[in-house]
Design an enzyme around this catalytic site. Structure first.
Site, PDB file in Angstrom:
ATOM      1  N   ASP A  38     -16.314  45.418 -17.238  1.00 51.45           N
ATOM      2  CA  ASP A  38     -15.335  44.629 -17.987  1.00 51.45           C
ATOM      3  C   ASP A  38     -14.602  45.531 -18.980  1.00 51.45           C
ATOM      4  OD1 ASP A  38     -14.081  42.347 -19.236  1.00 51.45           O
ATOM      5  OD2 ASP A  38     -15.675  42.364 -20.757  1.00 51.45           O
ATOM      6  N   HIS A  98     -17.218  36.244 -15.059  1.00 55.40           N
ATOM      7  CA  HIS A  98     -17.744  36.634 -16.373  1.00 55.40           C
ATOM      8  C   HIS A  98     -16.980  36.050 -17.562  1.00 55.40           C
ATOM      9  CE1 HIS A  98     -14.650  39.872 -16.477  1.00 55.40           C
ATOM     10  NE2 HIS A  98     -14.814  39.819 -17.787  1.00 55.40           N
ATOM     11  N   HIS A 148      -7.800  40.126 -14.033  1.00 52.55           N
ATOM     12  CA  HIS A 148      -8.810  40.928 -14.728  1.00 52.55           C
ATOM     13  C   HIS A 148     -10.220  40.783 -14.134  1.00 52.55           C
ATOM     14  CE1 HIS A 148     -11.505  42.383 -17.856  1.00 52.55           C
ATOM     15  NE2 HIS A 148     -11.920  41.149 -18.088  1.00 52.55           N
ATOM     16  N   GLU A 198     -15.947  31.491 -21.413  1.00 50.29           N
ATOM     17  CA  GLU A 198     -15.294  31.822 -22.670  1.00 50.29           C
ATOM     18  C   GLU A 198     -13.794  31.502 -22.644  1.00 50.29           C
ATOM     19  OE1 GLU A 198     -17.164  32.344 -24.954  1.00 50.29           O
ATOM     20  OE2 GLU A 198     -15.898  33.103 -26.560  1.00 50.29           O
ATOM     21  N   ASP A 199     -13.143  31.759 -21.536  1.00 49.69           N
ATOM     22  CA  ASP A 199     -11.681  31.640 -21.487  1.00 49.69           C
ATOM     23  C   ASP A 199     -11.189  30.601 -20.490  1.00 49.69           C
ATOM     24  OD1 ASP A 199     -11.178  33.705 -23.412  1.00 49.69           O
ATOM     25  OD2 ASP A 199     -11.776  35.140 -21.882  1.00 49.69           O
ATOM     26  N   ASP A 210     -16.846  77.098 -19.812  1.00 51.18           N
ATOM     27  CA  ASP A 210     -17.376  76.277 -18.714  1.00 51.18           C
ATOM     28  C   ASP A 210     -16.434  75.136 -18.324  1.00 51.18           C
ATOM     29  OD1 ASP A 210     -17.802  74.992 -21.064  1.00 51.18           O
ATOM     30  OD2 ASP A 210     -19.854  74.341 -20.619  1.00 51.18           O
TER      31      ASP A 210
HETATM   32 MN    MN Z   1     -13.459  40.282 -19.417  1.00 51.26          MN
END
Ligand code: MN
Length: 707
Positions: A148, A76, A52, A80-81, A269
């Site tokens: 993300d 990123h 990811h 957190e993980d 359109d």
């Molecule tokens: Mn993420």
């Protein structure tokens, strides 16, 4: 194991650039860290979690973002993980402050679960607020967060919790797509919308997809014909242009059908064409050519070059009727406008990388948007607290963001950068223009402090303009130190003179038995002695008396000035040493005011005549902290009958054990009365008032006044 070389090659291909070797090293290290961090974590698709963040980095590369952003994208989710394996400090240490700031921002934004669906708009707006606040630090936070979310939406089919899936799609549609729109990042906005649309309204999505597919071939053929037609016409006018067909995306078709209550066939359109040319001038020539081939539809010509949209969008739009009788919208713009239309803020960011100008624009845009969203908010005060709206964001000329308390002035800013910069402040420029020292900072201001290296230091007036207590404390500290040095120097001078007179050295004098005793009795250090002499509370004569006439040593003490620290507060601060004005001699209980002078702050009575014309900027709030004092000088003037005997009055002082420091008698103009001026030592205003009352009662006393 991730093949980092292959991955870096891929990033290079996508972003169409070559990394420097140190960039490559940094990316390689980021890959090592991300693999370690997410080891044992898997996605719903069954893939290792690490895929990811790498995909996110690829999206960022496709947006042509810089290496810092790519690395932030890779890292990123690591804080957190990773079950605590990777910390923010670790990232900061290994990848620098910028990456850490971005990762921290993304983590914060990710923790916000936006209220969506049937919830009042206000609440939704407030959430967007919080997100904006989290990313105010660095605009790249939102680039990473959008990438993300885009990757998560691309792979949302693997999420089997239906509710969760729906929630994510709704949040994307209601929060992330509007952010992308607001920032002009349309390439991401369109994809986010269609991906959410598919999850939220699958039936409608597939229906529209089908309808679009039905006459797709026919539409494409016509579009190609229009493109060719325009291309030829432009060639005749020697105009080089990139012309492309545009197809509406599914969500916008559906929205239009719903909003305008139209059937699919009535949406005319579905296609359009776009001409991208080299410059603004050519844009206008191109419009002319277009209108020569096809008849323009009245009222459909829009010049967003002359008057850009609020998000900065620039283009010329015109709708014409083609030879098949159908309306066709044509957009005309130059390459830069095109980039900005597709990539919005990202394009700005890349073009003018690190430019303060851009940051300023972005910041004020962000804050304006925040204000707009906050309108009509119910819990405004609460929210303000939460978002710390009590702050303003300003920029240094290098583009660093500084948070300052609301109401801060340029002098606060100078001291916030560095105390020495503050001390040598000589002026300030805001957004390139000189401003007065009282200038209050506004969001997005670029503030440059002008410094005079040869200046001796701050001015006491600055306390007036300083908002932050820290600034005030720094200025005051400077004066205390300064004052101290000066007092010590002049105290030393006096001692030197005295030593000369007594034919000894300074050291010899200070070792003199009587001086040593004196210091011990009064609990003074030698430095403090110098200060007392310097400020005049111990004089040359006092010392001479002390040394020559031992028995009168107490007299020298009597005149000794008290320290008024912790007795009088200036601007609420009690640790400032002040002078007591000799003209009005305030005593504890009097209403007082502080006046700044070169010597420091002098305390006067508010009714003192001498301060009437003093500049407001030099006045400071002063008040007594304690009304208990050792004693203050006060002067009273007694007018009494010429025949009255003064000693009777003096008896009052004696009975009350009040020291008389001086007495002067003079005749009045009428010759019938005399004036007696007493300087006495009292502890407080009430004591003084009582005394005055008692004197007034004496026979022969005409009136008693305080001087
Ligand atoms: Mn993420």
């Amino acid at each position: 194991m991730i093949k980092s070389k292959a991955f870096i090659d891929e990033l290079e291909t996508i972003s169409n650039k070559t990394f420097k070797s140190e960039e490559k090293e940094l990316i390689e290290r980021a890959i090592e860290v991300v693999e370690y961090a997410h080891e044992g974590f898997y996605r719903k698709s069954g893939e290792p979690f690490v895929y990811h963040p790498l995909e996110v980095a690829k999206i960022l590369a496709s947006l042509k973002l810089d290496t810092i952003t790519l690395i932030s994208g890779i890292l990123h989710d690591t804080v957190e993980d990773s079950n605590g394996k990777v910390t923010l400090e670790y990232i900061k240490k290994n990848f620098g402050k910028e990456v850490a700031t971005i990762v921290d921002g993304v983590t914060k934004v990710s923790k916000i679960n936006a209220p969506v669906g049937n919830i009042e708009q206000k609440k939704k707006s407030e959430t967007i607020q919080k997100m904006l606040f989290a990313m105010a630090e660095d605009v790249r936070v939102i680039f990473v967060k959008l990438a993300d979310r885009l990757h998560n939406m691309r792979t949302i089919e693997f999420v089997d919790d239906h509710e969760k899936k729906k929630y994510k799609a709704l949040e994307t549609l209601e929060v992330y797509a509007p952010i992308a729109h607001k920032l002009g990042i349309h390439v991401i906005k369109w994809e986010l919308e269609d991906l959410s649309f598919k999850v939220l309204y699958p039936e409608e999505y597939y229906k529209i997809k089908e309808l679009v597919a039905e006459k797709k071939k026919e539409r494409e053929e016509r579009t190609n014909e229009y493109v060719k037609q325009l291309m030829l016409a432009l060639k005749e006018h020697n105009i080089k242009a990139k012309i492309e067909g545009r197809y509406k995306h599914y969500y916008s078709i559906w929205k239009k059908m719903k909003e305008k209550n139209k059937k699919f066939d009535e949406i005319y359109d579905l296609i359009g064409i776009r001409a991208i040319v080299k410059d603004i001038k050519t844009c206008y020539t191109t419009v002319g050519v277009v209108h020569q081939i096809w008849v323009p539809l009245p009222g459909r010509f829009k010049d967003y070059i002359a008057a850009p949209k609020s998000n900065g969008y620039k283009s010329i739009h015109t709708t014409v009727i083609t030879q098949y009788g159908e309306p066709l919208e044509i957009q005309i713009r130059d390459y830069q406008m095109h980039n900005e239309a597709e990539y919005g803020l990202i394009a700005h960011w890349i073009y003018k990388e690190k430019s303060v100008d851009l940051k300023q624009k972005w910041l004020s845009q962000l804050l304006d948007w925040r204000k707009e969203l906050l309108k009509g908010s119910t819990n405004l005060s609460e929210l303000k607290n939460e978002l710390q709206l009590g702050e303003v964001f300003v920029l240094t000329p290098k583009g660093e963001i500084m948070h300052m308390p609301k109401g801060s002035t340029v002098i606060d800013f100078a001291y916030a950068i560095h105390t020495e910069i503050g001390h040598h402040f000589s002026g300030a420029k805001v957004n390139g223009k000189i401003v007065p020292i009282s200038y209050k900072l506004k969001n997005g201001d670029v503030v440059e402090i002008l410094v005079n290296k040869s200046s001796k230091g701050p001015s006491l007036d600055w306390l007036k303009y300083a908002k932050s207590p820290r600034t005030k404390a720094k200025i005051r500290r400077f004066f205390r130190e300064q004052e101290k040095e000066k007092l010590i120097d002049s105290g030393k001078d006096v001692i030197r003179k005295l030593a000369k007179r007594l034919n000894t050295s300074i050291e010899g004098l200070l070792e003199h038995e009587k001086i040593v005793d004196f210091l011990k009795n009064h609990n003074l250090s030698i430095e403090e002695l110098f200060i007392r002499i310097g400020e005049g509370s111990i004089t040359f004569n006092d010392l001479l008396n002390l040394l020559e006439k031992p028995k009168e040593s107490k007299k020298a003490v009597k005149n000794q000035k008290k320290s008024y620290k912790n007795l009088i507060a200036i601007d609420g601060i009690s640790s400032i040493d002040v002078h007591i004005a000799k003209c009005c001699m305030p005593v504890p209980g009097d209403e007082i005011i502080g006046i700044a002078s070169r010597r420091g702050i002098t305390v006067h009575r508010t009714e003192c005549k001498n301060i009437k014309n003093i500049d407001e900027n030099r006045k400071f709030k002063a008040n007594w902290i304690s009304e208990e004092s050792g004693g203050f000088f006060a002067a009273i003037e007694i007018e009494l009958d010429k025949n009255e005997r003064l000693p009777e009055i003096m008896n009052i002082f004696v009975n009350k054990k009040i020291n008389i420091s001086s007495l002067k008698v003079s005749d009045s103009e009428t010759w019938r009365t005399v004036f007696a001026y007493f300087t006495i030592m009292v502890k407080s205003l009430s004591e003084l008032n009582e005394l005055i009352k008692e004197i007034e009662k004496k026979a022969g006393v005409i009136r008693v006044r305080r001087k």
